[in-house]
Design a protein around this motif. Structure first.
Motif, PDB file in Angstrom:
ATOM      1  N   LEU A 192       6.110   5.392 -17.297  1.00 52.60           N
ATOM      2  CA  LEU A 192       5.073   4.359 -17.253  1.00 52.60           C
ATOM      3  C   LEU A 192       5.552   3.097 -16.545  1.00 52.60           C
ATOM      4  CD1 LEU A 192       2.146   3.991 -18.257  1.00 52.60           C
ATOM      5  CD2 LEU A 192       3.073   2.994 -20.349  1.00 52.60           C
ATOM      6  N   TRP A 193       6.861   2.947 -16.384  1.00 51.53           N
ATOM      7  CA  TRP A 193       7.391   1.776 -15.674  1.00 51.53           C
ATOM      8  C   TRP A 193       6.840   1.692 -14.249  1.00 51.53           C
ATOM      9  CZ3 TRP A 193       9.873   2.524 -11.084  1.00 51.53           C
ATOM     10  CH2 TRP A 193      10.350   3.806 -10.829  1.00 51.53           C
ATOM     11  N   GLN A 194       6.419   2.833 -13.695  1.00 50.08           N
ATOM     12  CA  GLN A 194       5.927   2.817 -12.318  1.00 50.08           C
ATOM     13  C   GLN A 194       4.673   1.967 -12.168  1.00 50.08           C
ATOM     14  OE1 GLN A 194       6.609   6.759 -10.063  1.00 50.08           O
ATOM     15  NE2 GLN A 194       6.265   7.406 -12.164  1.00 50.08           N
ATOM     16  N   VAL A 195       3.865   1.881 -13.228  1.00 53.80           N
ATOM     17  CA  VAL A 195       2.674   1.045 -13.148  1.00 53.80           C
ATOM     18  C   VAL A 195       3.077  -0.425 -13.107  1.00 53.80           C
ATOM     19  CG1 VAL A 195       0.418   0.570 -14.146  1.00 53.80           C
ATOM     20  CG2 VAL A 195       1.455   2.801 -14.468  1.00 53.80           C
ATOM     21  N   GLU A 196       4.068  -0.801 -13.912  1.00 55.10           N
ATOM     22  CA  GLU A 196       4.554  -2.178 -13.866  1.00 55.10           C
ATOM     23  C   GLU A 196       5.098  -2.511 -12.482  1.00 55.10           C
ATOM     24  OE1 GLU A 196       4.277  -4.558 -16.037  1.00 55.10           O
ATOM     25  OE2 GLU A 196       3.252  -3.284 -17.494  1.00 55.10           O
ATOM     26  N   GLN A 197       5.802  -1.565 -11.892  1.00 50.63           N
ATOM     27  CA  GLN A 197       6.308  -1.782 -10.528  1.00 50.63           C
ATOM     28  C   GLN A 197       5.152  -1.913  -9.549  1.00 50.63           C
ATOM     29  OE1 GLN A 197       8.262   1.455  -8.250  1.00 50.63           O
ATOM     30  NE2 GLN A 197      10.040   0.107  -8.177  1.00 50.63           N
ATOM     31  N   ALA A 198       4.084  -1.149  -9.758  1.00 53.29           N
ATOM     32  CA  ALA A 198       2.911  -1.253  -8.895  1.00 53.29           C
ATOM     33  C   ALA A 198       2.322  -2.657  -8.953  1.00 53.29           C
ATOM     34  CB  ALA A 198       1.867  -0.219  -9.311  1.00 53.29           C
ATOM     35  N   PHE A 199       2.224  -3.235 -10.147  1.00 56.88           N
ATOM     36  CA  PHE A 199       1.681  -4.580 -10.284  1.00 56.88           C
ATOM     37  C   PHE A 199       2.572  -5.599  -9.573  1.00 56.88           C
ATOM     38  CE2 PHE A 199      -0.283  -3.029 -14.480  1.00 56.88           C
ATOM     39  CZ  PHE A 199      -1.439  -2.634 -13.823  1.00 56.88           C
ATOM     40  N   ARG A 200       3.887  -5.428  -9.698  1.00 60.01           N
ATOM     41  CA  ARG A 200       4.788  -6.367  -9.015  1.00 60.01           C
ATOM     42  C   ARG A 200       4.626  -6.270  -7.503  1.00 60.01           C
ATOM     43  NH1 ARG A 200       8.325  -4.727 -13.243  1.00 60.01           N
ATOM     44  NH2 ARG A 200       9.250  -3.119 -11.931  1.00 60.01           N
ATOM     45  N   THR A 201       4.451  -5.039  -6.995  1.00 56.56           N
ATOM     46  CA  THR A 201       4.274  -4.870  -5.551  1.00 56.56           C
ATOM     47  C   THR A 201       2.954  -5.459  -5.085  1.00 56.56           C
ATOM     48  OG1 THR A 201       5.587  -2.832  -5.606  1.00 56.56           O
ATOM     49  CG2 THR A 201       4.190  -3.179  -3.682  1.00 56.56           C
ATOM     50  N   LEU A 202       1.886  -5.252  -5.853  1.00 60.82           N
ATOM     51  CA  LEU A 202       0.584  -5.795  -5.479  1.00 60.82           C
ATOM     52  C   LEU A 202       0.620  -7.322  -5.414  1.00 60.82           C
ATOM     53  CD1 LEU A 202      -1.752  -3.466  -7.556  1.00 60.82           C
ATOM     54  CD2 LEU A 202      -1.864  -3.777  -5.078  1.00 60.82           C
ATOM     55  N   LYS A 203       1.353  -7.935  -6.329  1.00 66.21           N
ATOM     56  CA  LYS A 203       1.404  -9.400  -6.367  1.00 66.21           C
ATOM     57  C   LYS A 203       2.442  -9.960  -5.404  1.00 66.21           C
ATOM     58  CE  LYS A 203      -0.294  -9.522 -11.118  1.00 66.21           C
ATOM     59  NZ  LYS A 203      -0.072  -9.943 -12.524  1.00 66.21           N
ATOM     60  N   THR A 204       3.538  -9.242  -5.236  1.00 61.88           N
ATOM     61  CA  THR A 204       4.598  -9.591  -4.281  1.00 61.88           C
ATOM     62  C   THR A 204       5.263  -8.291  -3.881  1.00 61.88           C
ATOM     63  OG1 THR A 204       5.031 -11.637  -5.503  1.00 61.88           O
ATOM     64  CG2 THR A 204       6.695 -10.958  -3.889  1.00 61.88           C
ATOM     65  N   PRO A 205       5.258  -7.901  -2.615  1.00 62.89           N
ATOM     66  CA  PRO A 205       5.006  -8.685  -1.406  1.00 62.89           C
ATOM     67  C   PRO A 205       3.587  -8.613  -0.840  1.00 62.89           C
ATOM     68  CG  PRO A 205       5.984  -6.605  -0.824  1.00 62.89           C
ATOM     69  CD  PRO A 205       5.871  -6.589  -2.323  1.00 62.89           C
ATOM     70  N   LEU A 206       2.671  -7.856  -1.444  1.00 62.67           N
ATOM     71  CA  LEU A 206       1.340  -7.713  -0.854  1.00 62.67           C
ATOM     72  C   LEU A 206       0.445  -8.913  -1.134  1.00 62.67           C
ATOM     73  CD1 LEU A 206       0.637  -3.926  -1.575  1.00 62.67           C
ATOM     74  CD2 LEU A 206       1.573  -4.983   0.484  1.00 62.67           C
ATOM     75  N   GLU A 207       0.881  -9.799  -2.016  1.00 60.67           N
ATOM     76  CA  GLU A 207       0.210 -11.080  -2.281  1.00 60.67           C
ATOM     77  C   GLU A 207      -1.259 -10.901  -2.632  1.00 60.67           C
ATOM     78  OE1 GLU A 207       1.006 -14.143   0.550  1.00 60.67           O
ATOM     79  OE2 GLU A 207       3.157 -13.749   0.573  1.00 60.67           O
ATOM     80  N   LEU A 208      -1.488 -10.159  -3.713  1.00 60.53           N
ATOM     81  CA  LEU A 208      -2.831 -10.011  -4.248  1.00 60.53           C
ATOM     82  C   LEU A 208      -3.438 -11.360  -4.604  1.00 60.53           C
ATOM     83  CD1 LEU A 208      -5.115  -8.290  -5.600  1.00 60.53           C
ATOM     84  CD2 LEU A 208      -3.697  -8.281  -7.656  1.00 60.53           C
ATOM     85  N   ARG A 209      -2.616 -12.250  -5.113  1.00 58.65           N
ATOM     86  CA  ARG A 209      -3.107 -13.556  -5.522  1.00 58.65           C
ATOM     87  C   ARG A 209      -2.346 -14.648  -4.783  1.00 58.65           C
ATOM     88  NH1 ARG A 209       1.688 -13.369  -7.278  1.00 58.65           N
ATOM     89  NH2 ARG A 209       2.532 -13.463  -9.339  1.00 58.65           N
ATOM     90  N   PRO A 210      -2.991 -15.862  -4.731  1.00 65.27           N
ATOM     91  CA  PRO A 210      -4.272 -16.257  -5.315  1.00 65.27           C
ATOM     92  C   PRO A 210      -5.453 -15.747  -4.486  1.00 65.27           C
ATOM     93  CG  PRO A 210      -3.370 -18.088  -4.103  1.00 65.27           C
ATOM     94  CD  PRO A 210      -2.327 -17.003  -4.057  1.00 65.27           C
ATOM     95  N   ILE A 211      -6.632 -15.757  -5.106  1.00 72.12           N
ATOM     96  CA  ILE A 211      -7.845 -15.282  -4.443  1.00 72.12           C
ATOM     97  C   ILE A 211      -8.784 -16.468  -4.244  1.00 72.12           C
ATOM     98  CG2 ILE A 211      -9.822 -13.722  -4.647  1.00 72.12           C
ATOM     99  CD1 ILE A 211      -8.102 -11.955  -6.479  1.00 72.12           C
TER     100      ILE A 211
END
Length: 523
Positions: A414-433
């Protein structure tokens, strides 16, 4: 450096002529010749073809050097991103480009989505920045796009999200079996401003930005970390409610059947588990330990732990007529860590109580160790001792016949989902919107999700080739490969390619991309 003939007389009086590659150098003020290589005998028929290859190679490098010199003299030479476009463009054309086309997107809209996705992967920023970024990319079909194409395509993308993910899942259905599983978890991101009112709401912020309105995001991944789907929710949606939305979306929209769903204890409620059972979906979930009678009963059952991996011991607990099996997991290192942390908390509490200071003692995890009474507060020794039984442990619950050890190892993924959130926020910069409409916010999040999916696909392709390097360095190396366009001064246009860094070459190999020539004449 030059080629010379070297004659050698044989014992029978004949003469053999050799070709040698020689350089002149100064030694003690005098010119001396040094043989760099003997190329072969002049009477050897293979020499001619070998010389031809040598001349061709030398000419190519001489041309590169000539053009590099020309490049230093020419201020108007154009340099554009090429390596990243070659790799990410190949993956895009193999995956989402045909899916979007089949979903009714025009070529212009497909290119607009790809531009925003590529921008996220290479140099994330605003949509205006993405529009400017298009001019810095070589070999991509961005030349006819306008800024309004990006914003309008966000609306189209948000409306077609379910169709896109359904087609994506259908195209990879062969990856799922009755014994496979999906991971699900939620996070939050935040928007700037007070809009969109339908989606942005004050709620718990995982980014510690409680001063901003939140948007909820749930992500579903495969066992291998490949994204399947995502759900977007109002920022004040509780995790169990988000889980119910995800269950319905997976079942009704994507047609997910007998695939085991795995999530952490924050998602679990009896209502949610019953919904999974009604849908015929197997599950593997963690349960809360404190204030949970079932979990406490499980922990109190005797039994021996079995070692299944480093720092992982398990034992199974079953009850007659129960629909689920329980698996108690224990990490021996975490047992000691939890004990030390608890002792440190108790010591700090004792010091504060001795000084008569009780302010702040009733907040956070420490409050369960304090008993308040009319005359003040004291340490609750019974609760402190009872808390020790939770050290380093967690309890899993499943309605499958998955072996105990396999279930415990599956949950650890399940750690892979946490890693997915970290990638979405950095470096893909999901936020701010900064978008103000619900459709634009949803479209923006979907762009980030598509970019994340391409990253995971590339990681999967690299893993198939036993890639052992740094993925971060690989991505950075791709961005350093640029195309240089210049005029040689004689009316001819050339394209030069930067040397591909060693860290980035595995991406070309994994996708079977033949690197373009270092120098190519365009006219």
């Amino acid at each position: 450096m030059f080629i010379r003939e070297k004659k050698r007389r044989n014992q029978d009086g004949s003469v053999t002529v050799y070709l040698q590659l020689v350089e002149n150098r100064r030694v003690d003020g005098k010119t001396r010749q040094r043989v760099l290589a003997t190329l072969g005998r002049t009477d050897d028929p293979r020499l001619r073809s070998g010389l031809g290859s040598l001349v061709e190679t030398a000419s190519r490098y001489a041309e590169i050097e000539r053009l590099r010199i020309r490049l230093t003299e020419q201020a108007q030479a154009q340099t554009r991103i090429w390596g990243a476009q070659l790799v990410w463009g190949r993956l895009w054309s193999e995956t989402f480009a045909p899916i979007l086309s089949d979903a009714g997107f025009s070529d212009r809209q497909v290119n607009a989505v790809y531009l925003m996705v590529l921008h996220r992967l290479v140099d994330p920023g605003s949509k205006c920045a993405a529009f400017r970024f298009a001019d810095d990319v070589y070999g991509a079909p961005f030349d006819r796009l306008e800024l309004h194409d990006l914003y309008r395509t966000l609306d189209r993308l948000a409306a077609a999200k379910a169709t896109i993910e359904a087609r994506w899942f259908a195209g990879h259905r062969d990856l799922f079996t009755d014994t496979d599983l999906l991971y699900f978890d939620t996070t939050s991101t935040y928007v700037e401003g007070s809009r969109p009112e339908e989606l942005a709401a004050f709620g718990y912020s995982r980014d510690h930005r409680g001063d901003r309105r939140q948007v909820g995001l749930g992500v579903v991944l495969t066992r291998e970390g490949l994204p399947v789907a995502h759900v977007i929710l109002p920022g004040n949606t509780a995790d169990p409610a988000a889980f119910r939305v995800a269950i319905e979306y997976l079942r009704e929209t994507l047609g997910v059947g007998r695939v085991m769903l795995c999530c952490d204890r924050g998602m679990v409620s009896e209502e949610n588990l019953q919904a999974l059972r009604d849908a015929g979906m197997p599950y593997l979930v963690a349960t809360k330990l404190r204030r949970n009678k079932a979990a406490q009963t499980v922990l109190s059952q005797p039994g021996r732990y079995h070692v299944v991996a480093d720092n992982l011991e398990v034992k199974e607990v079953t009850f007659p007529d129960a629909a689920d099996r329980y698996i108690v997991c224990r990490n021996p290192e975490a047992v000691e860590t939890d004990r030390q942390e608890r002792e440190a908390i108790v010591a700090a509490l004792a010091t504060k109580l001795a000084s008569g200071s009780v302010n702040g003692l009733l907040r956070g995890a420490a409050r369960r160790y304090v008993r308040t009474q009319a005359g003040g507060a004291t340490l609750d020794r019974a609760k402190i001792e009872a808390d020790a039984r939770y050290d380093g442990k967690w309890v899993l619950r499943t309605n499958t016949d998955l072996p105990t050890a396999e279930a415990a190892m599956a949950y650890k993924g399940l750690w892979q989902v946490e890693q997915a959130f970290r990638t979405l926020k950095t470096p893909l910069e999901l936020r701010p919107i900064y978008h103000w409409t619900e459709q634009r916010v949803r479209g923006h999040i979907t762009v980030c999700f598509l970019a994340f999916t391409l990253r995971q696909i590339l990681k999967q392709r690299l893993a198939e080739r036993s890639f052992g390097g740094s993925f971060v360095e690989l991505v950075e190396g791709l961005s350093r490969v640029r195309a240089v366009l210049l005029d040689d001064g004689n009316g001819h246009r050339y394209r030069l390619r930067d040397e591909i860094p060693a860290a980035a070459m595995p991406a070309f190999q994994a996708l079977k991309i033949v690197p373009p020539r270092r120098v190519e004449r365009l006219d």
